[in-house]
Design a protein around this motif. Structure first.
Motif, PDB file in Angstrom:
ATOM      1  N   GLN A  34      41.281  49.335  41.714  1.00 36.02           N
ATOM      2  CA  GLN A  34      40.728  48.728  40.341  1.00 36.02           C
ATOM      3  C   GLN A  34      41.729  49.260  39.404  1.00 36.02           C
ATOM      4  OE1 GLN A  34      36.260  49.376  40.572  1.00 36.02           O
ATOM      5  NE2 GLN A  34      35.651  47.459  41.240  1.00 36.02           N
ATOM      6  N   TRP A  35      42.724  47.847  38.305  1.00 39.85           N
ATOM      7  CA  TRP A  35      42.655  46.575  39.167  1.00 39.85           C
ATOM      8  C   TRP A  35      45.028  46.676  39.063  1.00 39.85           C
ATOM      9  CZ3 TRP A  35      38.415  47.644  35.640  1.00 39.85           C
ATOM     10  CH2 TRP A  35      37.226  46.979  36.463  1.00 39.85           C
ATOM     11  N   PHE A  36      44.819  47.184  39.457  1.00 41.49           N
ATOM     12  CA  PHE A  36      46.211  47.661  39.575  1.00 41.49           C
ATOM     13  C   PHE A  36      47.486  48.056  41.457  1.00 41.49           C
ATOM     14  CE2 PHE A  36      47.387  52.043  39.167  1.00 41.49           C
ATOM     15  CZ  PHE A  36      46.496  52.446  38.913  1.00 41.49           C
ATOM     16  N   ASP A  70      39.341  52.444  46.323  1.00 36.27           N
ATOM     17  CA  ASP A  70      37.807  51.539  45.384  1.00 36.27           C
ATOM     18  C   ASP A  70      37.325  50.825  46.459  1.00 36.27           C
ATOM     19  OD1 ASP A  70      39.174  49.803  44.319  1.00 36.27           O
ATOM     20  OD2 ASP A  70      39.297  51.332  42.347  1.00 36.27           O
ATOM     21  N   VAL A  71      37.554  49.279  46.146  1.00 33.03           N
ATOM     22  CA  VAL A  71      36.409  48.040  46.435  1.00 33.03           C
ATOM     23  C   VAL A  71      37.573  47.037  47.533  1.00 33.03           C
ATOM     24  CG1 VAL A  71      34.785  48.062  44.881  1.00 33.03           C
ATOM     25  CG2 VAL A  71      37.008  46.895  44.708  1.00 33.03           C
ATOM     26  N   ASN A  72      37.382  46.750  48.040  1.00 31.99           N
ATOM     27  CA  ASN A  72      38.250  45.510  48.790  1.00 31.99           C
ATOM     28  C   ASN A  72      38.863  44.772  47.778  1.00 31.99           C
ATOM     29  OD1 ASN A  72      36.859  45.995  51.189  1.00 31.99           O
ATOM     30  ND2 ASN A  72      36.109  44.296  51.766  1.00 31.99           N
ATOM     31  N   GLU A  89      41.444  39.093  46.601  1.00 32.96           N
ATOM     32  CA  GLU A  89      39.886  39.168  46.980  1.00 32.96           C
ATOM     33  C   GLU A  89      39.439  40.278  45.941  1.00 32.96           C
ATOM     34  OE1 GLU A  89      39.387  38.822  50.659  1.00 32.96           O
ATOM     35  OE2 GLU A  89      36.835  38.636  50.332  1.00 32.96           O
ATOM     36  N   TYR A  90      38.553  38.687  45.776  1.00 34.74           N
ATOM     37  CA  TYR A  90      37.921  39.744  44.960  1.00 34.74           C
ATOM     38  C   TYR A  90      37.690  40.597  45.078  1.00 34.74           C
ATOM     39  CZ  TYR A  90      34.227  38.880  41.009  1.00 34.74           C
ATOM     40  OH  TYR A  90      33.007  39.849  39.938  1.00 34.74           O
ATOM     41  N   GLY A  99      36.640  41.921  41.088  1.00 34.78           N
ATOM     42  CA  GLY A  99      35.742  42.691  39.871  1.00 34.78           C
ATOM     43  C   GLY A  99      36.215  41.995  38.473  1.00 34.78           C
ATOM     44  N   LEU A 100      36.194  42.947  37.459  1.00 29.39           N
ATOM     45  CA  LEU A 100      36.428  42.259  36.140  1.00 29.39           C
ATOM     46  C   LEU A 100      38.022  41.742  36.038  1.00 29.39           C
ATOM     47  CD1 LEU A 100      34.682  42.631  34.217  1.00 29.39           C
ATOM     48  CD2 LEU A 100      35.592  44.263  33.028  1.00 29.39           C
ATOM     49  N   ILE A 101      38.565  42.534  36.725  1.00 27.96           N
ATOM     50  CA  ILE A 101      40.317  42.628  36.148  1.00 27.96           C
ATOM     51  C   ILE A 101      40.929  41.727  37.959  1.00 27.96           C
ATOM     52  CG2 ILE A 101      41.979  42.990  34.461  1.00 27.96           C
ATOM     53  CD1 ILE A 101      40.251  43.475  33.428  1.00 27.96           C
ATOM     54  N   HIS A 102      40.152  41.356  38.334  1.00 30.84           N
ATOM     55  CA  HIS A 102      40.972  41.477  40.029  1.00 30.84           C
ATOM     56  C   HIS A 102      41.880  39.728  39.384  1.00 30.84           C
ATOM     57  CE1 HIS A 102      41.619  38.851  43.575  1.00 30.84           C
ATOM     58  NE2 HIS A 102      40.665  37.751  43.174  1.00 30.84           N
ATOM     59  N   TYR A 103      41.568  39.053  38.506  1.00 32.29           N
ATOM     60  CA  TYR A 103      42.234  37.506  37.531  1.00 32.29           C
ATOM     61  C   TYR A 103      44.068  38.151  37.417  1.00 32.29           C
ATOM     62  CZ  TYR A 103      41.427  38.676  33.002  1.00 32.29           C
ATOM     63  OH  TYR A 103      41.301  38.684  31.485  1.00 32.29           O
ATOM     64  N   ARG A 127      48.218  42.278  38.908  1.00 35.82           N
ATOM     65  CA  ARG A 127      49.437  41.432  39.562  1.00 35.82           C
ATOM     66  C   ARG A 127      50.392  42.118  39.533  1.00 35.82           C
ATOM     67  NH1 ARG A 127      48.409  35.717  38.830  1.00 35.82           N
ATOM     68  NH2 ARG A 127      49.698  35.302  39.592  1.00 35.82           N
TER      69      ARG A 127
END
Lengths: 321, 143, 508
Positions: free
Chosen positions: B50-52, B83-85, B123-124, B126-130, B133
């Motif tokens: 998360q998130w890079f 951490d997460v998917n 894959e979602y 969390g907060l900065i999934h969007y 990049r």
């Protein structure tokens, strides 16, 4: 079943249906009010497993402050392409990720403000990488409920041991992108011996410190009013001694007792030396006592921990040698 | 119950089944080819967190957020998560594979033209999934 | 069929009743309320995605919570309760029994819906309606996450209780003169979907419990740090939710089986095919779940097995489409509102299925997985087929339930606007997905094609929103002040095809 449609058949009246719809709407509005008024609460707590996974923190218990209080203002800033993040200034500019120098026993108060466009949160850790191991008390917001742009918060950190700690943005990844600074902790100042409590000596002391008030309630003190004998007596013991303090409320107001590092900091009672508390104080005529072991050498203060009473005179020196 | 003949229905079902069989066979063949990783593919370890995205080449070079590769070479991504998917995706080259903590997933590709392409998380997480990049930069081979 | 009462009843009597028509009405009102609430969230999402950058929603966290609750609400609080409404109202009548098999249990099953819905809405969790670990364990903040888990547990129990009721009512309480091969197709659809629920939902109930204990740190089923495997949850979840999508679609198709023969004034082409297709779909639907997991790193063989399972379900759905078209062929079709919705629903069902075949093919899935293609695809099912079928049936039920007629022009306008809007939103999203736009994103880079397609989709969504407002006005006004309906044949179709409980042979 009905074949006769010459008379109208009702389930209920439109008026009653309307009333029901208004009630349903009212329930929705009430629910909405509850929801929006507690907007942040619903997403404020990490799952209990997270604390468990953060695992064995040997530095989990915050140290007690015995030294000075410093202040460090920090702001979260971002480069315009969001690739570089930092505190206060971008790399290459002055004041980028300022280093905090302090000594064991000092407290630093961090004042954070989010000057960026993204979300950030803060914490102090001993870990040289990653976003875990945050010392309790040093957090401002958290990764799952962070500071939005423009928001601010404060926290504090008391150095319990020498070494290098780090203050970081605890949003995962932000430390790697540059939001980290060092806290360099040197040895405790003052005192011949280092800021560590001695082993229990077995020596016991008993002190009586009673709460007294002047007739006009403007002046408060322990044992005797200013100018009289025994006013706010100095207490001196050796590190490791067992100290018993008995406090009686001889006044007409409410009081409570505790030993603190900073006489103005009535919330942080150290060494488990509290008798009653501002929220549950001793009433007139009541008394109480506490026994504790004298901690690290230094100059401390015994005060009435009801807010404002120490400033009105209810404080005295508690010196540990 | 159905006093009428239903040969149209049988033909219709036959056509549908034939179509499905054809789709299935073609897909089977295409996937078999797609999954065959060339032996000379260079391994790149892709770490999603998360998130890079961060990357490590075979020679130890590390990159954060950007990946430089060369035209005409095959690359095999070994994808992990901290951490997460997450899901590693280079859409222009149809590279897609989940990053699942606790396992290593593999996908390969061979860029054919010089250029820049987007890397995104699919894959979602969390907060900065969007905004998780990155950039894929395909360069000419350095000699 | 309309309750024959000479005096209007107090509302509390309807609320606490356990008679199947009253429980059906309660389900109906609740599901429609949640339709509008969930739909409002959809409009918020589309308004936000109109342009890159933050429009009306300030931050990603709020956006993530909105789409999570949008999906959860429309599936669990609209589609399933609406189907229960229709089933409760009609199944006892169709099997010629006085009520459901267990009326009080029926009422209890309904009353679990409001608390479940309240838990979900009050917490507003942010981990998508899949709640995939590890995010839902280590990263999703509480108490919203835990409230969602409890809410869904309650709703799952409600579904199972309803399913038991339907199965017993249809199989055991049907009229002794009626054989199972004479039970109308709508009742068969409830039988199939209830059987699927009984098998599928307990798996998800287990998964939810495991998720909760994982969050509490008591267990490590899906948490890699505690020795678990996140993919285990994916299997459990999709084992339930692939069959669950059939639970959602089968009642809607059953509803179309009521409307299309009647409004075509022709008997259903093949009643037996309808039964066969329902049963086949229910069984084969269990063999395809991991087509949702192609990108998790499964082996080639695993993916092939599930691709075959997915493609095997297509002929069963295709049989329904053929049945409907063959029924309409040469019929004297009266294109009133319910018929328009059903026919539109079939067209969109076909498109949804066709797009789905692309997803089922393993290599094509890597282009479309977790992009807006999938969003477009499943919305063509849930909106295009299920919502269209449900709304059409609602218009059909309206005169029977209220004794009055809705406004036919407004109904047709509602359909035309919704159909155009649905096509604009969801067909466009298929293309958007091919261009690579991922799902569940609050913001996107200013790629011109993405912006253009998002704007088209938002315009379509707003059209649907306006049409739903028209719908709401129509329903409310007509139920109070609409023209009185001829409850024997409200649509003036000609006596032979009105509700067949008077007819000797209920399937013709």
């Amino acid at each position: 079943m009905s074949h006769d449609n010459s008379q109208t058949v009702y389930r209920t009246t439109p008026a009653r249906t309307g009333k029901m719809m208004v009630i349903m709407l009212g329930i929705c509005i009430a629910g909405g009010a509850i929801f929006f008024s507690m907007w942040d609460y619903w997403i404020s707590e990490p799952a209990p497993v997270v604390a468990m996974m953060a695992g064995s923190d040997d530095h989990a218990a915050p140290a007690a402050q015995t030294g000075q209080t410093l202040t460090q203002d920090l702001s979260f800033i971002e480069s315009s392409d969001f690739r570089t993040l930092a505190f206060n200034a971008l790399p290459g500019e002055p004041d980028n990720n300022p280093t905090v120098n302090m000594n064991v026993g000092d407290k630093v108060i961090f004042n954070l403000i989010n000057d960026g466009k993204s979300f950030h949160s803060f914490g102090v850790t001993k870990d040289a990488e990653g976003f875990g191991g945050i010392i309790p008390g040093s957090e401002v917001a958290s990764a799952s409920n962070p500071l939005k742009p423009g928001e601010s918060g404060s926290s504090e950190f008391v150095a319990g041991e020498e070494g290098t700690y780090y203050y970081i943005c605890t949003v995962p990844g932000h430390r790697d992108q540059g939001m980290v600074g060092e806290i360099i902790i040197g040895p405790a100042q003052g005192g011949v011996s280092p800021g560590v409590a001695a082993a229990p000596t077995g020596v016991s002391h008993d002190f009586t410190l009673d709460f007294v008030e002047s007739a006009d309630f403007r002046t408060l003190a322990f044992n005797a009013l200013p100018g009289e004998d025994g006013h706010n007596p100095d207490v001196k013991v050796n590190s490791g001694d067992e100290v018993t303090i008995t406090a009686n409320n001889l006044g007409k107001s409410f009081h409570s007792f505790g030993v603190v590092s900073n006489p103005e900091d009535f919330n942080n009672v150290i060494m488990d030396s509290a008798i009653a508390a501002a929220t549950n104080p001793l009433k007139p005529g009541e008394g109480g006592s506490v026994t504790f072991t004298a901690g690290a050498p230094g100059t401390y203060y015994y005060i009435c921990t009801v807010p404002g009473h120490a400033l009105q005179g209810m404080q005295g020196s508690f010196i540990i040698e | 119950m159905s006093g009428h003949s239903n040969w149209p229905e049988w033909i219709y079902i036959g056509v549908v089944i034939a179509l499905m069989v054809w789709v299935g066979a073609e897909a089977w063949e295409a996937e078999r080819l797609v999954e065959h990783v060339p032996a000379d593919a260079e391994t790149i370890i892709v770490t999603g967190q998360q998130w890079f995205w961060s990357f490590e080449h075979e020679d130890g070079t590390k990159e954060i957020g950007e990946l430089h590769v060369e035209v005409g070479k095959a690359y095999k991504f070994e994808i992990i998560s901290k951490d997460v998917n997450h899901a590693f995706n280079i859409h222009d080259y149809v590279v897609l594979m989940d990053a699942i903590p606790g396992r290593v997933n593999t996908v390969w590709f061979a860029p054919t033209e010089v250029g820049t392409h987007d890397i995104q998380c699919r894959e979602y997480c969390g907060l900065i999934h969007y905004n998780m990049r990155g950039t894929l930069i395909v360069e000419d081979p350095s000699t | 069929m309309v309750l024959e009462l000479q005096k209007p009843r107090p509302i509390w009597q309807i609320m606490f009743s356990s008679h199947h028509t009253d429980v059906g009405l309660l389900y109906l009102i609740t599901s429609l309320a949640f339709l509008f609430l969930g739909g409002a969230l959809a409009l918020a999402i589309r308004a936000e995605l109109f342009l890159p950058g933050a429009q009306i929603i300030g931050d990603a966290m709020t956006f993530n919570r909105i789409f999570t609750v949008h999906g959860t609400t429309l599936i669990f609080l609209f589609i399933i309760p609406f189907a229960s409404a229709v089933g409760n109202y009609y199944v006892p009548i169709m099997v010629r029994y006085k009520d459901m098999a267990y009326p009080k249990l029926n009422a209890i099953a309904f009353w679990m819906i409001p608390p479940g819905g309240a838990l979900i809405w009050l917490g507003f969790a942010d981990f998508t309606w899949y709640a995939t670990p590890p995010y839902s364990i280590i990263s999703a903040p509480g108490p919203a996450a835990d409230m969602w888990i409890f809410g869904l547990k309650i709703l799952g129990i409600s579904s199972v209780l309803g399913a038991i009721n339907f199965i017993v009512t249809i199989l055991k309480c049907k009229h002794p003169d009626m054989s199972i091969g004479q039970v109308p197709l709508l009742a068969w659809s409830f039988l199939s979907s209830s059987l699927i629920i009984l098998v599928a939902i307990p798996t998800f109930a287990a998964a939810l419990l495991m998720l909760l204990t994982d969050r509490l740190g008591v267990s490590g089923f899906f948490n890699p740090a505690m020795g678990g495997d996140p993919i285990a949850y994916a299997h459990l979840f999709w084992f339930t939710f692939h069959p669950e999508v059939y639970v959602l679609v089968i009642p809607a198709i059953g509803m179309m089986y009521e409307i299309i023969p009647r409004f075509s004034r022709k008997p259903i082409y093949s009643y037996n095919s309808g039964i066969f297709a329902f049963v086949l779909l229910s069984i084969v639907g269990f063999s395809s779940w991991a087509h949702h997991m192609y990108a998790t790193g499964m082996s080639f063989t695993e993916k092939t097995v599930f691709m075959v399972g997915t493609l095997a379900a297509v002929p069963a759905s295709a049989m329904h489409v053929f049945n409907f078209i063959a029924t309409m062929w040469n019929g004297r079709i009266k294109f009133l509102t319910p018929m328009m919705w059903s026919v539109g629903g079939i067209a969109l069902f076909f498109s949804a299925g066709a797009g789905g075949v692309a997803n089922a093919a393993m290599p094509l899935d890597f282009t479309t997985h977790d992009t807006y293609w999938v969003v477009g695809h499943f919305h063509l099912f849930v909106m295009g087929t299920i919502a269209f079928g449900s709304i059409g049936f609602l218009y059909y039920m309206f005169p029977y339930v209220t004794g009055r007629m809705y406004n036919e022009t407004m109904g047709k306008v509602h359909f035309v606007m919704s159909f155009i809007g649905t096509v604009l939103v969801f067909f466009t999203q298929h293309v958007l997905g091919l261009y690579g736009m991922p799902r569940r994103i609050f913001d996107y880079p200013p790629i011109p094609e993405w912006i253009a397609m998002n704007q088209i989709a938002t315009v379509g969504a707003m059209i649907i929103g306006v049409s739903m407002a028209i719908f709401l006005i129509n329903m409310i006004y007509s139920s109070a002040k609409g023209k009185l309906a001829n409850t024997d044949d409200p649509f003036d179709l000609g006596g032979k095809y009105y509700y067949p409980f008077e007819a000797k042979n209920p399937s013709h």
